[in-house]
Write a protein that holds these residues in place. Structure first.
Motif, PDB file in Angstrom:
ATOM      1  N   TYR A 123       0.830  -1.206   0.000  1.00 55.43           N
ATOM      2  CA  TYR A 123       0.000   0.000   0.000  1.00 55.43           C
ATOM      3  C   TYR A 123       0.867   1.260   0.000  1.00 55.43           C
ATOM      4  CZ  TYR A 123      -3.004   3.729   1.684  1.00 55.43           C
ATOM      5  OH  TYR A 123      -3.652   4.930   1.825  1.00 55.43           O
ATOM      6  N   ASP A 131      -2.638   0.949  -2.785  1.00 56.71           N
ATOM      7  CA  ASP A 131      -3.629  -0.124  -2.707  1.00 56.71           C
ATOM      8  C   ASP A 131      -2.878  -1.423  -2.450  1.00 56.71           C
ATOM      9  OD1 ASP A 131      -5.980  -1.553  -2.744  1.00 56.71           O
ATOM     10  OD2 ASP A 131      -6.688  -0.735  -4.652  1.00 56.71           O
ATOM     11  N   LEU A 168      -9.418   1.740   3.931  1.00 52.14           N
ATOM     12  CA  LEU A 168      -9.469   0.915   2.717  1.00 52.14           C
ATOM     13  C   LEU A 168      -9.726  -0.547   3.067  1.00 52.14           C
ATOM     14  CD1 LEU A 168      -9.071   0.568  -0.351  1.00 52.14           C
ATOM     15  CD2 LEU A 168      -6.608   0.351   0.088  1.00 52.14           C
ATOM     16  N   ARG A 196     -13.272  -1.060   4.073  1.00 50.97           N
ATOM     17  CA  ARG A 196     -14.151  -1.054   2.896  1.00 50.97           C
ATOM     18  C   ARG A 196     -14.120  -2.404   2.180  1.00 50.97           C
ATOM     19  NH1 ARG A 196     -13.382   2.962  -2.325  1.00 50.97           N
ATOM     20  NH2 ARG A 196     -15.199   2.244  -3.506  1.00 50.97           N
TER      21      ARG A 196
END
Length: 273
Positions: free
Chosen positions: A118, A123, A171, A174
């Motif tokens: 990340y 990501d 993130l 999610r």
């Protein structure tokens, strides 16, 4: 015979005038050469850190993993210091430090690698391919009774909290909500959450309790024994689920009473002996 000496007398007024003229010329010359101030004003160009700057930074060795699954990972210091946790660790290094190492033994190896991924890419795998989709992960079983997919992101979430990277924690959270699983897989995930996260972390604990509070039919038919063991192992989980169930029942009762009595308060039925 010598010529008589002639004395030239300069009036004081003319001398003063010449001096004033000289000063004026001097002032004009200085005015012509002195900067007006605008020459010193230059536009401020913000310093931009490029990816090349990161790659030029020293290499840090990270020893991570548990038990027999321990490995040495490597990352550039310039990228690691985006995490306040790693920034503090790197303060122990000097320009003369040759071997820069950070001990992360005890931390999950795959989750640590995801954190580093990340920091480099913004990501981690499986990456988002849209607002509600992630790329396919062949390592997650079709019927994920062990919660492999959920636990992967849950471990990244807990490490992001520890390394103080809130964007990564958001993130991972999610991705948890985008991961498909089974009732047993959800129980495995709930066990990890109530074991590894802080009791004050409602961001991740409350959705877990709410999931089971609103799926009693799943509990009875698919994971009743697992749910029972979970409640016995983590009483706080059982209490959180029960509280949400009772809150929902109370709201339904209030709505029904309001509709049947026109909003008047319900009286307790008296028992006649």
């Amino acid at each position: 015979m010598a010529d008589p000496e002639t004395e030239v007398v300069i009036p004081e007024d003319e001398t003063a005038a010449d001096e004033e003229m000289g000063e004026a010329e001097g002032d004009n010359g200085a005015a012509e050469t002195a900067p007006g101030g605008l020459e010193d004003i230059e536009p401020e160009i913000p310093v931009r850190t490029t990816f090349l700057d990161y790659l030029r930074s020293p290499i840090i060795e990270l020893k991570a993993g548990q038990g027999d699954d321990i490995a040495n990972l490597h990352a550039h210091q310039g990228l690691l210091t985006a995490s306040p946790f790693f920034a503090r660790e790197c303060e122990n290094f000097t320009e003369n430090t040759r071997n820069r190492r950070i001990d992360l033994t005890g931390e999950d190896l795959a989750a640590t690698a995801s954190v580093i991924e990340y920091l480099y890419k913004g990501d981690y795998f499986p990456t988002l391919t849209g607002n509600t989709n992630m790329e396919y992960d062949a390592t997650v079983p079709q019927n994920d009774n062990d919660g492999v997919g959920l636990l992967r992101h849950a471990r990244v979430y807990t490490l992001a909290k520890k390394f103080e990277v809130p964007q990564l924690a958001a993130l991972a959270h999610r991705k948890i909500h985008l991961t498909q699983s089974t009732a047993k897989g959800e129980i495995a995930y709930a066990r990890f959450v109530y074991k590894e996260t802080s009791p004050d972390d409602e961001d991740i604990r409350k959705p877990v309790a709410n999931f089971w509070a609103t799926r009693s039919h799943v509990l009875r038919h698919e994971a009743e024994q697992e749910f029972k063991r979970m409640c016995l192992e983590f009483p706080q989980f059982g209490f959180d689920v029960l509280s949400l169930v009772l809150d929902a029942q109370e709201k339904r009762s209030q709505r029904q009473d309001g509709q049947s009595s026109g909003g008047a308060g319900r009286k307790r039925q008296r028992t006649i002996l």
